[in-house]
Design a protein around this motif. Structure first.
Motif: not given
Length: 631
Positions: A296-302, A310-312, A315-319, A323-324
């Protein structure tokens, strides 16, 4: 000359002794208790390799004084190698393996036995502490040391201690003075085990010590280890022994090359089984949940990483994704996934009497070719060995006047006390040992498969498991060699998939060698009679389940020699062949409780009297006493 068995007894009390043993045992080091944090055995981030293959990694394990640990796990994942590293016989690939300085270590391996000309009694008392001290004094040429040594070797207390252990392991009084080189390999291992127990080690490493023991000796050993006051690490597939002797369990989890050590401190075996299932469920659930979250996080970043609005957030989801991934547990191996699935289905208690199975090992024996009503029959047969070729005067007779017929389709369980010649009779039934006298009549269409308890040790160490499976334990005609694809399929079903199939036999564990030999059986042309001698030795619980399934589904005739009560009972035998008091008789019945008691002289006479007149029994005679060929 001492018995040549891989049994090590080490005592370190001085700096000089430390130097000597370090040269022979490096790099496992002997450290003071303060250096080991008070532990008797300490592993710190240890990785273990067998040749180029990494078996275990990241092993951190602290074994405190007087703790008793059982080591569980599938065949070939590194349990025996773990003991070798702990003892110093093998180096670790990385990390530190430490033993407490000054501790007496006793180490019994499961293989590599040869004899000596010492008597059984002389051998087992040779490492007793009082004998060791007397020999040290003699080496220093102290006054009276020679008399002290003689007393230590022959005194009443020494004899009483040795007799108690030897009787517990199944030796008769008249066997105490037998020469070790006259004993079979299994009995020599008992000598080695008795010697180790009498040496009174402070730290004891045992690798499959119940192999070659009958039910009575296994019960005695379990009781003895339960009362052991030192530190114990026990590698075993014997559930009864692990349950009785161990208060903690360490399980080697995963497949060979990708395994780790999971500790269950404070869990007895039955408690470990429940906790193991619960941990497997948590491991799989956590991993799967985090995989979904990561996607889910990867899909959001992509999707939104390139959008300014949505850059901020991206970036937060990428961090969070990074971590995950760092915190995500490693993918659970197949055995753990299977165990978790069984737990979720609330079927973990249905893994069979042998214990829960964590994988679905399966194989089948080929269908039995047609055969007559009586595949093999014996009449007044004498079974034994010639001391000199074909010289009847020098023959050692183990079973006399055996008369019985084995009907087609029978499942015959062979029972009897230790040393009476069950294995020797099994060889005669299989036709690999000629009779001394009498007759063996075989159906003209009889084809026999013979699996011996020592077969895995007789394999060519230079062959791969795949070559063993395709060519068999003996060379086969080209027309009977199965395809590599079919052989790989059977090996995989027996837990020797992927790289394991291409490994040399010499680098396989005892259980893996046994599986390779079984694969050869499953791929051989069909037989209408199979003789199995101690087939469950060296086998994991999962492999035992697979073997039981194959035997129960086989439509031919079976003769099975085994000391494993659970294994033999679950086979549901149709006949019982009892070997006792120098004779053998076959009964058309299933197993009964008395079959698991060691037959006394009186019981043997009573049974012979009952069966006399049916052509099943003979007068009593001395058994082979554990000499080569007896079981």
């Amino acid at each position: 000359m001492g018995l040549v068995v891989k049994v090590a007894i080490f005592v370190l009390t001085t700096t000089e002794a430390l130097g000597v043993v370090r040269r022979s045992l490096a790099p496992t080091m002997r450290m003071s208790s303060s250096d080991t944090g008070g532990a008797d055995v300490l592993f710190e981030d240890v990785s273990i390799r067998r040749g180029p293959v990494e078996l275990l990694s990241g092993v951190t394990w602290k074994v405190m004084p007087r703790e008793r640990w059982g080591v569980a796990g599938e065949n070939g994942v590194g349990k025996s190698t773990l003991l070798k590293v702990a003892s110093g016989e093998l180096p670790s690939a990385s990390g530190r393996a430490l033993l407490r300085r000054g501790a007496r270590l006793g180490y019994l391996e499961q293989t590599a036995v040869s004899g000596s000309n010492a008597s059984v009694f002389e051998e087992v008392v040779s490492r007793m502490p009082e004998v060791h001290r007397a020999r040290e004094r003699l080496a220093k040429k102290e006054d009276g040391a020679e008399d002290d040594l003689e007393f230590a070797l022959t005194g009443h207390e020494t004899e009483a201690k040795a007799a108690k252990v030897l009787r517990g392991l199944g030796f008769r009084q008249d066997q105490f003075r037998a020469r070790c080189d006259e004993l079979s390999g299994g009995w020599q291992m008992r000598v080695a085990l008795a010697r180790l127990l009498l040496s009174e080690p402070e730290i004891c490493f045992l690798d499959e010590p119940s192999n070659h023991l009958d039910g009575a000796a296994r019960t005695w050993l379990a009781s003895t280890l339960a009362d052991f006051g030192g530190t114990l690490i026990l590698v075993s597939h014997d559930v009864t022994l692990l349950s009785a002797a161990c208060d903690n369990i360490a399980e080697v989890v995963g497949e060979a090359g990708r395994a780790s050590l999971e500790l269950y401190k404070g869990f007895r075996y039955d408690e470990y089984l429940s906790e193991r299932s619960a941990r497997a469920k948590r491991w799989v659930a956590t991993y799967e949940r985090q995989v979904v979250k990561a996607k889910e996080l990867e899909a959001f970043v992509d999707r939104f990483g390139a959008k300014a609005s949505k850059a901020a957030q991206a970036k937060d989801r990428a961090k969070k994704l990074e971590k995950l991934r760092n915190e995500m547990p490693s993918p659970p191996p197949k055995s753990v996934r299977d165990l978790a699935a069984a737990f979720n289905e609330e079927d973990e208690s249905d893994g069979g009497v042998l214990g829960p199975s964590s994988s679905k090992t399966r194989f089948e024996l080929p269908a039995a070719p047609k055969c007559g009503e009586i595949p093999v029959a014996f009449s007044n047969a004498a079974v034994g060995y010639y001391s000199s070729e074909n010289d009847a005067a020098l023959a050692t007779t183990i079973v006399r006047n055996a008369t019985f017929e084995i009907p087609r389709g029978a499942r015959v369980a062979v029972r009897g006390p230790n040393g009476v010649g069950k294995s020797t009779l099994g060889k005669a039934i299989a036709g690999v040992l000629p009779l001394l006298s009498g007759s063996r009549v075989a159906d003209e269409r009889l084809k026999v498969g013979y699996f011996t308890q020592d077969l895995s040790q007789e394999l060519d160490p230079a062959m791969t498991a795949l070559e063993v499976a395709t060519k068999g334990t003996t060379d086969r005609p080209e027309s009977e060699v199965p395809s590599p694809t079919k052989a790989r399929s059977v090996l995989g079903a027996l837990g020797l998939g992927q790289d394991a199939a291409l490994r040399k036999v010499g680098s396989l564990s005892g259980g893996q060698k046994a599986r390779a030999a079984l694969a050869s059986f499953a791929l051989a042309p069909g037989c209408n009679l199979y003789v199995f001698d101690e087939p469950s030795n060296h086998m994991s619980l999962d492999a035992c389940e697979a073997l039981l399934g194959a035997l129960k589904n086989y439509d031919g005739t079976l003769v099975v020699i085994s000391h494993d009560k659970t294994f033999l009972s679950r086979l549901d035998p149709t006949h019982v062949l009892t070997v006792a008091e120098g004779t053998a008789y076959l009964e058309d019945r299933g197993l009964q409780d008395h079959d698991w008691r060691t037959l006394s002289h009186a019981e043997g006479k009573k049974k012979k009297k009952k069966h006399r007149g049916k052509g099943q029994t003979t007068p009593t005679s001395d058994d082979d006493g554990g000499h080569r060929g007896g079981s």
